[in-house]
Design a protein around this motif. Structure first.
Motif, PDB file in Angstrom:
ATOM      1  N   ASP A   1      56.483  35.527  49.689  1.00 41.90           N
ATOM      2  CA  ASP A   1      55.764  34.413  49.061  1.00 41.90           C
ATOM      3  C   ASP A   1      55.370  33.438  50.164  1.00 41.90           C
ATOM      4  OD1 ASP A   1      54.886  32.184  47.686  1.00 41.90           O
ATOM      5  OD2 ASP A   1      56.413  32.347  46.120  1.00 41.90           O
ATOM      6  N   ILE A   2      54.060  33.244  50.358  1.00 40.83           N
ATOM      7  CA  ILE A   2      53.600  32.408  51.470  1.00 40.83           C
ATOM      8  C   ILE A   2      53.943  30.929  51.281  1.00 40.83           C
ATOM      9  CG2 ILE A   2      51.746  33.970  52.174  1.00 40.83           C
ATOM     10  CD1 ILE A   2      49.784  31.966  50.795  1.00 40.83           C
TER      11      ILE A   2
ATOM     12  N   GLN B   1      42.060  38.781  39.442  1.00 39.85           N
ATOM     13  CA  GLN B   1      42.527  37.409  39.220  1.00 39.85           C
ATOM     14  C   GLN B   1      41.495  36.586  38.457  1.00 39.85           C
ATOM     15  OE1 GLN B   1      44.565  33.870  41.801  1.00 39.85           O
ATOM     16  NE2 GLN B   1      42.936  34.912  42.876  1.00 39.85           N
ATOM     17  N   ASN B   2      40.219  36.750  38.856  1.00 43.52           N
ATOM     18  CA  ASN B   2      39.139  36.009  38.231  1.00 43.52           C
ATOM     19  C   ASN B   2      38.882  36.480  36.808  1.00 43.52           C
ATOM     20  OD1 ASN B   2      37.741  33.834  39.015  1.00 43.52           O
ATOM     21  ND2 ASN B   2      36.609  34.889  40.600  1.00 43.52           N
TER      22      ASN B   2
ATOM     23  N   ASN C   1      43.572  34.115  53.239  1.00 46.81           N
ATOM     24  CA  ASN C   1      42.866  34.519  52.015  1.00 46.81           C
ATOM     25  C   ASN C   1      43.612  34.133  50.739  1.00 46.81           C
ATOM     26  OD1 ASN C   1      41.132  36.347  50.172  1.00 46.81           O
ATOM     27  ND2 ASN C   1      43.206  37.172  49.934  1.00 46.81           N
TER      28      ASN C   1
ATOM     29  N   ASP D   1      51.839  39.607  51.217  1.00 47.54           N
ATOM     30  CA  ASP D   1      51.514  39.398  49.801  1.00 47.54           C
ATOM     31  C   ASP D   1      52.801  39.444  48.982  1.00 47.54           C
ATOM     32  OD1 ASP D   1      48.506  40.023  48.206  1.00 47.54           O
ATOM     33  OD2 ASP D   1      50.346  39.776  47.032  1.00 47.54           O
TER      34      ASP D   1
ATOM     35  N   VAL E   1      33.342  36.302  42.579  1.00 45.56           N
ATOM     36  CA  VAL E   1      33.601  37.718  42.859  1.00 45.56           C
ATOM     37  C   VAL E   1      34.486  38.217  41.713  1.00 45.56           C
ATOM     38  CG1 VAL E   1      34.725  39.339  44.442  1.00 45.56           C
ATOM     39  CG2 VAL E   1      33.475  37.358  45.356  1.00 45.56           C
TER      40      VAL E   1
ATOM     41  N   TYR F   1      41.369  22.696  41.773  1.00 52.39           N
ATOM     42  CA  TYR F   1      40.993  23.847  42.615  1.00 52.39           C
ATOM     43  C   TYR F   1      39.970  23.402  43.668  1.00 52.39           C
ATOM     44  CZ  TYR F   1      39.227  28.516  43.859  1.00 52.39           C
ATOM     45  OH  TYR F   1      38.847  29.651  44.534  1.00 52.39           O
TER      46      TYR F   1
ATOM     47  N   LYS G   1      40.021  23.541  47.900  1.00 49.30           N
ATOM     48  CA  LYS G   1      39.030  24.246  48.724  1.00 49.30           C
ATOM     49  C   LYS G   1      38.241  23.267  49.602  1.00 49.30           C
ATOM     50  CE  LYS G   1      40.209  28.346  47.457  1.00 49.30           C
ATOM     51  NZ  LYS G   1      40.853  29.254  48.414  1.00 49.30           N
TER      52      LYS G   1
ATOM     53  N   GLY H   1      40.828  42.067  44.664  1.00 46.98           N
ATOM     54  CA  GLY H   1      39.497  41.478  44.838  1.00 46.98           C
ATOM     55  C   GLY H   1      39.172  41.330  46.311  1.00 46.98           C
ATOM     56  N   ILE H   2      39.148  40.086  46.786  1.00 43.79           N
ATOM     57  CA  ILE H   2      38.695  39.820  48.153  1.00 43.79           C
ATOM     58  C   ILE H   2      39.739  40.246  49.192  1.00 43.79           C
ATOM     59  CG2 ILE H   2      38.065  37.956  49.745  1.00 43.79           C
ATOM     60  CD1 ILE H   2      36.840  36.494  47.292  1.00 43.79           C
ATOM     61  N   GLY H   3      41.029  39.922  48.933  1.00 41.25           N
ATOM     62  CA  GLY H   3      42.066  40.154  49.953  1.00 41.25           C
ATOM     63  C   GLY H   3      42.186  41.609  50.367  1.00 41.25           C
TER      64      GLY H   3
ATOM     65  N   GLY I   1      31.177  32.825  46.221  1.00 44.63           N
ATOM     66  CA  GLY I   1      30.859  32.482  44.842  1.00 44.63           C
ATOM     67  C   GLY I   1      31.741  33.326  43.941  1.00 44.63           C
TER      68      GLY I   1
ATOM     69  N   GLY J   1      37.532  29.831  51.570  1.00 45.69           N
ATOM     70  CA  GLY J   1      37.399  28.644  50.724  1.00 45.69           C
ATOM     71  C   GLY J   1      36.879  29.046  49.358  1.00 45.69           C
TER      72      GLY J   1
ATOM     73  N   SER K   1      37.067  39.619  40.804  1.00 48.33           N
ATOM     74  CA  SER K   1      38.398  40.138  41.158  1.00 48.33           C
ATOM     75  C   SER K   1      39.268  40.180  39.899  1.00 48.33           C
ATOM     76  CB  SER K   1      39.046  39.213  42.188  1.00 48.33           C
ATOM     77  OG  SER K   1      39.249  37.935  41.619  1.00 48.33           O
TER      78      SER K   1
HETATM   79  N1  NAD Z   1      37.368  35.931  43.295  1.00 50.22           N
HETATM   80  C1  NAD Z   1      36.521  34.921  43.379  1.00 50.22           C
HETATM   81  O1  NAD Z   1      35.548  34.830  42.638  1.00 50.22           O
HETATM   82  C2  NAD Z   1      36.711  33.837  44.384  1.00 50.22           C
HETATM   83  C3  NAD Z   1      35.692  32.901  44.533  1.00 50.22           C
HETATM   84  C4  NAD Z   1      35.831  31.916  45.491  1.00 50.22           C
HETATM   85  C5  NAD Z   1      36.957  31.872  46.266  1.00 50.22           C
HETATM   86  N2  NAD Z   1      37.946  32.782  46.084  1.00 50.22           N
HETATM   87  C6  NAD Z   1      39.114  32.697  46.931  1.00 50.22           C
HETATM   88  O2  NAD Z   1      39.251  33.947  47.581  1.00 50.22           O
HETATM   89  C7  NAD Z   1      40.630  34.219  47.776  1.00 50.22           C
HETATM   90  C8  NAD Z   1      40.967  35.560  47.142  1.00 50.22           C
HETATM   91  O3  NAD Z   1      40.752  35.486  45.745  1.00 50.22           O
HETATM   92  P1  NAD Z   1      40.640  36.773  44.810  1.00 50.22           P
HETATM   93  O4  NAD Z   1      40.373  36.246  43.455  1.00 50.22           O
HETATM   94  O5  NAD Z   1      39.669  37.750  45.363  1.00 50.22           O
HETATM   95  O6  NAD Z   1      42.075  37.324  44.848  1.00 50.22           O
HETATM   96  P2  NAD Z   1      42.643  38.574  45.661  1.00 50.22           P
HETATM   97  O7  NAD Z   1      42.174  39.837  45.029  1.00 50.22           O
HETATM   98  O8  NAD Z   1      42.405  38.382  47.113  1.00 50.22           O
HETATM   99  O9  NAD Z   1      44.176  38.409  45.271  1.00 50.22           O
HETATM  100  C9  NAD Z   1      44.939  37.340  45.768  1.00 50.22           C
HETATM  101  C10 NAD Z   1      46.203  37.912  46.331  1.00 50.22           C
HETATM  102  O10 NAD Z   1      46.969  36.822  46.785  1.00 50.22           O
HETATM  103  C11 NAD Z   1      48.309  37.091  46.468  1.00 50.22           C
HETATM  104  N3  NAD Z   1      49.049  35.843  46.386  1.00 50.22           N
HETATM  105  C12 NAD Z   1      48.859  34.836  45.511  1.00 50.22           C
HETATM  106  N4  NAD Z   1      49.787  33.880  45.701  1.00 50.22           N
HETATM  107  C13 NAD Z   1      50.554  34.304  46.723  1.00 50.22           C
HETATM  108  C14 NAD Z   1      51.690  33.771  47.364  1.00 50.22           C
HETATM  109  N5  NAD Z   1      52.204  32.604  46.988  1.00 50.22           N
HETATM  110  N6  NAD Z   1      52.264  34.471  48.369  1.00 50.22           N
HETATM  111  C15 NAD Z   1      51.750  35.676  48.735  1.00 50.22           C
HETATM  112  N7  NAD Z   1      50.688  36.234  48.159  1.00 50.22           N
HETATM  113  C16 NAD Z   1      50.093  35.554  47.158  1.00 50.22           C
HETATM  114  C17 NAD Z   1      48.272  37.820  45.127  1.00 50.22           C
HETATM  115  O11 NAD Z   1      49.439  38.589  44.903  1.00 50.22           O
HETATM  116  C18 NAD Z   1      47.027  38.682  45.304  1.00 50.22           C
HETATM  117  O12 NAD Z   1      47.369  39.958  45.795  1.00 50.22           O
HETATM  118  C19 NAD Z   1      41.395  33.033  47.176  1.00 50.22           C
HETATM  119  O13 NAD Z   1      41.658  32.081  48.183  1.00 50.22           O
HETATM  120  C20 NAD Z   1      40.405  32.469  46.183  1.00 50.22           C
HETATM  121  O14 NAD Z   1      40.631  31.112  45.919  1.00 50.22           O
HETATM  122  C21 NAD Z   1      37.852  33.768  45.151  1.00 50.22           C
END
Ligand code: NAD
Length: 266
Positions: free
Chosen positions: A68-69, A196-197, A95, A42, A192, A159, A163, A22-24, A190, A145, A194
């Motif tokens: 693992d962070i 995960q979502n 991220n 990651d 996205v 959650y 944030k 997704g975002i990362g 908002g 965030g 992804s």
């Molecule tokens: N997707 C959304 O709708 C959305 C909305 C608002 C905020 N966010 C935030 O954006 C960020 C990215 O979310 P996303 O859903 O796009 O996911 P993403 O696609 O960026 O995936 C998250 C990545 O983080 C990695 N990760 C998770 N825990 C970890 C750990 N302990 N150590 C190392 N790596 C780890 C996962 O392996 C994954 O590759 C997050 O902080 C999320 O809370 C997402």
């Protein structure tokens, strides 16, 4: 692993969770395409190797650290890895984050601890390590965030607390770091769609696409959900010289969700 294909004179950014579908991953790709050396950290080793390999095959600079962070020494290891790979740490994108949709009565202490460990504690440790390593000429940090720092629906207490913490952390860290020439800003996405979502939404409904369409109509002012690439472009702006006068700021990229009082129903 040190095979990063460094671009000479380029700046280096660490992206936590930078292998994400997704975002990362989008942030990592946008920054690499912009000519930055990108260090992806990651715990998904397959995805991290695959993305960094794809970027290098395009002639871009990307290195991957599988870790693992949450581990207490991970941030220092990531900074050392970036220094070994590219010789500097100029920027950090916090991220990586995990979601949770759960009424407060059903949240276990373990789940609560885990989400704070990933979403807040790791961002603090990575920021501390990056600030220590950044050059005297300054640097830049972007925290990811969420719109849940600003407004909410049921099930998001924990959650949202993580944030909200990131939002306040951004301003306080900006105050600490301003005199060092380091800027700190925050992006609140908002919804996205992804992987995960989508997984989280699947717990609510079997038809994820219909749910997303209904969400977009009812909970956004604009017709399209934000994308990971659009978040990546905003990160690129905050890390660029065009943003040298901006610090301590948070901005939502949410199609208008956070400014609506009620959902649209007609
Ligand atoms: N997707 C959304 O709708 C959305 C909305 C608002 C905020 N966010 C935030 O954006 C960020 C990215 O979310 P996303 O859903 O796009 O996911 P993403 O696609 O960026 O995936 C998250 C990545 O983080 C990695 N990760 C998770 N825990 C970890 C750990 N302990 N150590 C190392 N790596 C780890 C996962 O392996 C994954 O590759 C997050 O902080 C999320 O809370 C997402």
């Amino acid at each position: 692993m040190t095979n990063p294909g460094a671009a000479p004179h380029s700046k280096t950014v660490i992206v936590t969770g930078g292998a994400g579908g997704g975002i990362g991953g989008a942030i990592a790709a946008v920054m690499a395409e912009a000519g930055w050396n990108v260090v992806i950290v990651d715990l998904d080793i397959e995805a991290g190797q695959s993305l960094s390999g794809r970027l290098r095959r395009k002639g871009l600079a990307a290195a991957f650290l599988g870790a693992d962070i949450v581990n207490a020494d991970c941030a220092e290891k990531a900074v050392s890895f970036a220094m070994d790979s590219y010789g500097a740490v100029d920027a950090l994108v916090n991220n990586a984050g995990v979601g949770m949709v759960q009424d407060i009565t059903g949240v276990s202490d373990e789940d609560y601890r885990r989400i704070f460990d990933v979403n807040v504690d790791a961002a603090y440790r990575f920021s501390r390590a990056a600030v220590r390593a950044m050059p005297g000429s300054g640097g830049s940090i972007v925290n990811i965030g969420s719109v849940h720092a600003l407004a909410n629906i049921t099930g998001y207490t924990v959650y949202a607390a993580t944030k909200g913490a990131i939002d306040a952390f951004t301003r306080a860290l900006a105050a600490d770091c301003g005199p060092r020439g380091i800027r700190v800003n925050c992006i609140h996405p908002g919804l996205v769609p992804s992987p995960q979502n989508r997984e989280l939404i699947q717990r609510l409904t079997s038809d994820v696409d219909a749910w997303l369409e209904s969400y977009t109509y009812k909970r956004q002012l604009l017709a399209n959900l934000p994308t990971g690439r659009q978040v990546g472009e905003l990160v690129k702006f905050f890390l660029s010289d065009a943003a040298v006068a901006i610090t301590g700021q948070s901005i939502a990229i949410d199609g208008g969700t956070s400014v609506m009082l009620y959902e649209r129903c007609l």
